[in-house]
Write a protein that holds these residues in place. Structure first.
Motif, PDB file in Angstrom:
ATOM      1  N   MET A   1       0.844  -1.201   0.000  1.00  0.00           N
ATOM      2  CA  MET A   1       0.000   0.000   0.000  1.00  0.00           C
ATOM      3  C   MET A   1       0.878   1.250   0.000  1.00  0.00           C
ATOM      4  O   MET A   1       1.581   1.491   0.994  1.00  0.00           O
ATOM      5  CB  MET A   1      -0.870  -0.009   1.266  1.00  0.00           C
ATOM      6  N   PRO A   2       0.854   2.004  -1.084  1.00  0.00           N
ATOM      7  CA  PRO A   2       1.610   3.256  -1.071  1.00  0.00           C
ATOM      8  C   PRO A   2       0.944   4.237  -0.088  1.00  0.00           C
ATOM      9  O   PRO A   2      -0.230   4.564  -0.247  1.00  0.00           O
ATOM     10  CB  PRO A   2       1.517   3.764  -2.515  1.00  0.00           C
ATOM     11  N   ILE A   3       1.698   4.643   0.898  1.00  0.00           N
ATOM     12  CA  ILE A   3       1.124   5.521   1.937  1.00  0.00           C
ATOM     13  C   ILE A   3       0.864   6.916   1.381  1.00  0.00           C
ATOM     14  O   ILE A   3       1.713   7.480   0.689  1.00  0.00           O
ATOM     15  CB  ILE A   3       2.104   5.587   3.143  1.00  0.00           C
ATOM     16  N   ALA A   4      -0.310   7.448   1.686  1.00  0.00           N
ATOM     17  CA  ALA A   4      -0.629   8.782   1.189  1.00  0.00           C
ATOM     18  C   ALA A   4      -0.881   9.770   2.330  1.00  0.00           C
ATOM     19  O   ALA A   4      -0.999  10.968   2.105  1.00  0.00           O
ATOM     20  CB  ALA A   4      -1.846   8.737   0.274  1.00  0.00           C
ATOM     21  N   SER A   5      -0.975   9.258   3.567  1.00  0.00           N
ATOM     22  CA  SER A   5      -1.084  10.177   4.704  1.00  0.00           C
ATOM     23  C   SER A   5      -0.602   9.469   5.978  1.00  0.00           C
ATOM     24  O   SER A   5      -0.779   8.256   6.128  1.00  0.00           O
ATOM     25  CB  SER A   5      -2.518  10.686   4.867  1.00  0.00           C
ATOM     26  N   PHE A   6       0.003  10.256   6.851  1.00  0.00           N
ATOM     27  CA  PHE A   6       0.569   9.678   8.074  1.00  0.00           C
ATOM     28  C   PHE A   6      -0.547   9.163   8.989  1.00  0.00           C
ATOM     29  O   PHE A   6      -0.433   8.103   9.611  1.00  0.00           O
ATOM     30  CB  PHE A   6       1.412  10.743   8.791  1.00  0.00           C
ATOM     31  N   LYS A   7      -1.655   9.889   8.997  1.00  0.00           N
ATOM     32  CA  LYS A   7      -2.812   9.492   9.805  1.00  0.00           C
ATOM     33  C   LYS A   7      -3.300   8.108   9.360  1.00  0.00           C
ATOM     34  O   LYS A   7      -3.591   7.232  10.161  1.00  0.00           O
ATOM     35  CB  LYS A   7      -3.932  10.522   9.579  1.00  0.00           C
ATOM     36  N   GLN A   8      -3.335   7.945   8.037  1.00  0.00           N
ATOM     37  CA  GLN A   8      -3.782   6.680   7.438  1.00  0.00           C
ATOM     38  C   GLN A   8      -2.827   5.539   7.841  1.00  0.00           C
ATOM     39  O   GLN A   8      -3.264   4.452   8.195  1.00  0.00           O
ATOM     40  CB  GLN A   8      -3.760   6.886   5.921  1.00  0.00           C
ATOM     41  N   LEU A   9      -1.539   5.836   7.837  1.00  0.00           N
ATOM     42  CA  LEU A   9      -0.548   4.820   8.208  1.00  0.00           C
ATOM     43  C   LEU A   9      -0.797   4.359   9.653  1.00  0.00           C
ATOM     44  O   LEU A   9      -0.834   3.159   9.946  1.00  0.00           O
ATOM     45  CB  LEU A   9       0.872   5.391   8.070  1.00  0.00           C
TER      46      LEU A   9
END
Ligand code: FAD
Length: 287
Positions: free
Chosen positions: A208-216
């Protein structure tokens, strides 16, 4: 094309994208946006687009609507996910017939997790193994299954989980897609252990390419995915800039995917979170 043909040889990497049916308000608008993203994904000629399914059938209609649109209008190769938890045998029979009538040939067969907001949950099939046993006997579908390089949370040991995966192979699974992970070393160890246990079906790493730190942070919390402190800090640096996080996510995922292909993976399954940009950029970087 059936799964066994898609993953027949390792000549060129096989890329697949996973999307989920939108939820909440303005579903129609969200579905419309999803199709715009899917059109972008299609430019990379993915071997498969997989569409998730809400355990217990909570989003059955939107899931089917997306599957139908992909199959009939966008002419994309589509693989619906299906979970058997909180479903009767009759419900499963009907759903599988509906899928087959659409001309679908592949399905990702899962147990799923009991939804928290459900009052009564009765499941005729208690595990993915029971579901695929049913599919093998009563449908023409080829089926993929889930695999967990960092162990399924309910399994006592990784070896127990690998045993289950071996049984899934014996019951006719053609390919396994892994839970998302960020540390390739865990995949390499898992892959070697699977080989020792006699598992020969392709095990496709899910990234999964991370697009936000919150999401990570959310992913780590929800799926129990392990993440090294260094990786966490790598993304934490860009916490305040969405653009920089996306760039860093593409860079990180490109390196991760490249190494997995060099290791010998048949392909990469992208957890796209319904956005085309990062996953398609990764493919451009590594091909
Ligand atoms: P199973 O294979 O049945 O395994 C569940 C647990 O039971 C494991 O710990 C396993 O080791 C154990 N087990 C199973 N059979 C036996 C046995 N015979 N003896 C001993 N132990 C056993 N969820 C959704 O709701 N919708 C989706 O669309 C969806 N898509 C997914 C896609 C991928 C690629 C992955 C990796 C997961 C997905 N999930 C989805 C999440 C999945 O439903 C959960 O991880 C769920 O908890 C397990 O499903 P499973 O099919 O792996 O279950």
């Amino acid at each position: 094309m059936k799964l066994s043909e898609i993953y027949k040889n390792k000549k060129t990497p096989v890329f697949s994208f996973e999307v989920f049916p939108p939820r909440g308000e303005n579903i129609e608008k969200k579905v419309e946006n999803l199709f715009l993203e899917l059109a972008e994904m299609n430019k990379q000629k993915p071997a498969l687009i997989s569409v998730t399914y809400g355990a217990g059938g909570s989003n059955k209609n939107t899931s089917l609507e997306i599957v139908k649109e992909l199959k009939n209008h966008l002419k994309q190769p589509v693989m619906p996910h299906f979970t058997c938890v909180c479903s009767s045998r009759e419900y499963i029979e009907n759903y599988i017939s509906e899928i087959e009538e659409l001309g679908i040939t592949n399905i990702l067969a899962l147990r799923g997790d009991e939804p928290q907001d459900i009052d009564v949950c009765y499941s005729d099939f208690k595990s993915a193994l029971e579901l695929i046993e049913y599919l093998r006997k009563h449908s023409e579908l080829e089926f993929a299954v889930a695999a967990y390089p960092e162990k399924h949370p309910e399994a006592k040991t990784l070896e127990d989980d690998i045993n289950v995966l071996y049984k899934k192979q014996c019951h006719g699974a053609k390919v396994a897609y892994t839970q998302v992970f960020f540390d390739n070393e865990n995949f390499y160890k898992f892959f070697d252990k699977c080989g020792t246990a006699g598992i020969e079906i392709p095990i496709i790493p899910g990234i999964m390419p991370i697009a936000s730190f919150k999401q990570l942070k959310k992913i780590v919390e929800l799926s129990g995915t392990k993440i090294e402190r260094g990786v966490f800090e790598y993304f934490e640096k860009y916490e305040n800039s969405k653009e920089d996080t996306i760039k860093a996510g593409i860079e990180f995922a490109s390196k991760q995917a490249q190494k997995l292909l060099e290791f010998g993976a048949y392909g990469i399954h992208f957890y796209t979170l319904n956005k085309a940009k990062s996953s398609t950029e990764v493919i451009k970087n590594i091909t």
